[in-house]
Design a protein around this motif. Structure first.
Motif, PDB file in Angstrom:
ATOM      1  N   LEU A   1     204.258  76.936 -18.899  1.00 46.40           N
ATOM      2  CA  LEU A   1     202.943  77.565 -18.862  1.00 46.40           C
ATOM      3  C   LEU A   1     202.983  78.968 -19.439  1.00 46.40           C
ATOM      4  CD1 LEU A   1     201.817  76.544 -15.266  1.00 46.40           C
ATOM      5  CD2 LEU A   1     200.978  75.607 -17.426  1.00 46.40           C
ATOM      6  N   LYS A   2     201.832  79.421 -19.932  1.00 40.30           N
ATOM      7  CA  LYS A   2     201.699  80.790 -20.422  1.00 40.30           C
ATOM      8  C   LYS A   2     201.300  81.692 -19.266  1.00 40.30           C
ATOM      9  CE  LYS A   2     200.334  79.535 -25.096  1.00 40.30           C
ATOM     10  NZ  LYS A   2     199.280  79.627 -26.104  1.00 40.30           N
ATOM     11  N   GLU A   3     201.551  82.990 -19.437  1.00 40.50           N
ATOM     12  CA  GLU A   3     201.148  83.973 -18.437  1.00 40.50           C
ATOM     13  C   GLU A   3     199.640  84.094 -18.435  1.00 40.50           C
ATOM     14  OE1 GLU A   3     202.996  85.275 -16.220  1.00 40.50           O
ATOM     15  OE2 GLU A   3     204.900  84.641 -17.029  1.00 40.50           O
ATOM     16  N   PRO A   4     198.970  84.343 -17.344  1.00 43.19           N
ATOM     17  CA  PRO A   4     199.434  84.608 -15.989  1.00 43.19           C
ATOM     18  C   PRO A   4     199.600  83.338 -15.162  1.00 43.19           C
ATOM     19  CG  PRO A   4     197.086  84.939 -16.048  1.00 43.19           C
ATOM     20  CD  PRO A   4     197.528  84.572 -17.458  1.00 43.19           C
ATOM     21  N   HIS A   5     199.327  82.181 -15.748  1.00 46.94           N
ATOM     22  CA  HIS A   5     199.411  80.919 -15.003  1.00 46.94           C
ATOM     23  C   HIS A   5     200.841  80.601 -14.570  1.00 46.94           C
ATOM     24  CE1 HIS A   5     195.272  80.323 -16.079  1.00 46.94           C
ATOM     25  NE2 HIS A   5     195.583  80.464 -17.359  1.00 46.94           N
ATOM     26  N   LYS A   6     201.808  81.031 -15.373  1.00 50.18           N
ATOM     27  CA  LYS A   6     203.206  80.765 -15.051  1.00 50.18           C
ATOM     28  C   LYS A   6     203.607  81.454 -13.748  1.00 50.18           C
ATOM     29  CE  LYS A   6     207.797  80.978 -17.100  1.00 50.18           C
ATOM     30  NZ  LYS A   6     208.546  81.263 -18.329  1.00 50.18           N
TER      31      LYS A   6
ATOM     32  N   GLN B   1     201.696  82.580 -11.380  1.00 51.14           N
ATOM     33  CA  GLN B   1     200.909  82.054 -10.264  1.00 51.14           C
ATOM     34  C   GLN B   1     201.490  80.740  -9.766  1.00 51.14           C
ATOM     35  OE1 GLN B   1     196.982  81.766 -11.836  1.00 51.14           O
ATOM     36  NE2 GLN B   1     196.538  83.949 -11.581  1.00 51.14           N
ATOM     37  N   SER B   2     201.856  79.865 -10.685  1.00 48.18           N
ATOM     38  CA  SER B   2     202.390  78.561 -10.277  1.00 48.18           C
ATOM     39  C   SER B   2     203.786  78.695  -9.669  1.00 48.18           C
ATOM     40  CB  SER B   2     202.411  77.601 -11.458  1.00 48.18           C
ATOM     41  OG  SER B   2     203.331  78.035 -12.437  1.00 48.18           O
ATOM     42  N   ILE B   3     204.596  79.614 -10.179  1.00 53.86           N
ATOM     43  CA  ILE B   3     205.937  79.806  -9.618  1.00 53.86           C
ATOM     44  C   ILE B   3     205.848  80.379  -8.209  1.00 53.86           C
ATOM     45  CG2 ILE B   3     208.068  81.177  -9.855  1.00 53.86           C
ATOM     46  CD1 ILE B   3     207.875  80.682 -12.876  1.00 53.86           C
ATOM     47  N   SER B   4     204.864  81.242  -7.956  1.00 53.63           N
ATOM     48  CA  SER B   4     204.728  81.793  -6.612  1.00 53.63           C
ATOM     49  C   SER B   4     204.257  80.737  -5.612  1.00 53.63           C
ATOM     50  CB  SER B   4     203.764  82.980  -6.618  1.00 53.63           C
ATOM     51  OG  SER B   4     202.452  82.549  -6.887  1.00 53.63           O
ATOM     52  N   ARG B   5     203.572  79.702  -6.071  1.00 54.49           N
ATOM     53  CA  ARG B   5     203.095  78.646  -5.176  1.00 54.49           C
ATOM     54  C   ARG B   5     204.160  77.621  -4.840  1.00 54.49           C
ATOM     55  NH1 ARG B   5     198.065  78.569  -8.352  1.00 54.49           N
ATOM     56  NH2 ARG B   5     199.057  76.953  -9.561  1.00 54.49           N
ATOM     57  N   GLU B   6     205.295  77.639  -5.524  1.00 55.22           N
ATOM     58  CA  GLU B   6     206.318  76.640  -5.239  1.00 55.22           C
ATOM     59  C   GLU B   6     207.117  76.974  -3.982  1.00 55.22           C
ATOM     60  OE1 GLU B   6     209.682  76.037  -7.909  1.00 55.22           O
ATOM     61  OE2 GLU B   6     209.539  78.123  -8.489  1.00 55.22           O
ATOM     62  N   LYS B   7     206.985  78.180  -3.449  1.00 54.84           N
ATOM     63  CA  LYS B   7     207.710  78.558  -2.245  1.00 54.84           C
ATOM     64  C   LYS B   7     207.057  77.933  -1.023  1.00 54.84           C
ATOM     65  CE  LYS B   7     209.350  82.815  -4.195  1.00 54.84           C
ATOM     66  NZ  LYS B   7     209.120  84.242  -4.300  1.00 54.84           N
ATOM     67  N   VAL B   8     207.884  77.616  -0.041  1.00 52.83           N
ATOM     68  CA  VAL B   8     207.421  77.003   1.193  1.00 52.83           C
ATOM     69  C   VAL B   8     207.700  77.971   2.334  1.00 52.83           C
ATOM     70  CG1 VAL B   8     207.720  75.057   2.762  1.00 52.83           C
ATOM     71  CG2 VAL B   8     207.912  74.708   0.306  1.00 52.83           C
ATOM     72  N   HIS B   9     206.696  78.240   3.163  1.00 54.96           N
ATOM     73  CA  HIS B   9     206.847  79.133   4.299  1.00 54.96           C
ATOM     74  C   HIS B   9     206.667  78.335   5.580  1.00 54.96           C
ATOM     75  CE1 HIS B   9     206.656  82.596   1.624  1.00 54.96           C
ATOM     76  NE2 HIS B   9     205.637  82.006   1.034  1.00 54.96           N
ATOM     77  N   PHE B  10     207.561  78.531   6.540  1.00 51.03           N
ATOM     78  CA  PHE B  10     207.434  77.855   7.820  1.00 51.03           C
ATOM     79  C   PHE B  10     208.152  78.673   8.884  1.00 51.03           C
ATOM     80  CE2 PHE B  10     211.294  76.269   5.959  1.00 51.03           C
ATOM     81  CZ  PHE B  10     212.181  76.193   7.004  1.00 51.03           C
ATOM     82  N   SER B  11     207.837  78.390  10.122  1.00 52.70           N
ATOM     83  CA  SER B  11     208.519  79.043  11.238  1.00 52.70           C
ATOM     84  C   SER B  11     209.059  77.964  12.165  1.00 52.70           C
ATOM     85  CB  SER B  11     207.575  79.980  11.993  1.00 52.70           C
ATOM     86  OG  SER B  11     206.513  79.247  12.538  1.00 52.70           O
TER      87      SER B  11
END
Length: 72
Positions: free
Chosen positions: A32-37, A39-49
């Motif tokens: 992907l081109k910026e800024p979509h790249k 944004q998509s890379i930041s969404r691949e992280k998983v947060h849980f407790s």
């Protein structure tokens, strides 16, 4: 009884479908081109407790853990 049906290439390579789809998603994100790249890379992280349960109630949760998909 042997089958002559075609085996998916990810299975023939000894991969699971989840690992195959993670690799494909990573490749698409990197194309992907910026800024979509970013944004998509930041969404691949998983947060849980993680919370321990006692007497049917959740105890204090541990700190939030952040993971990225692992590609092996």
């Amino acid at each position: 009884m042997a089958s002559n049906a075609a085996v998916p290439f990810w299975r023939a390579a000894g991969m699971t479908y989840i690992s195959y789809s993670n690799i494909c998603a990573s490749l698409v994100r990197n194309c992907l081109k910026e800024p979509h790249k970013t944004q998509s890379i930041s969404r691949e992280k998983v947060h849980f407790s993680i919370s321990k349960w006692a007497d049917g109630k959740a105890q204090n949760p541990n700190s939030c853990v952040s993971l990225a998909y692992l590609i092996i």
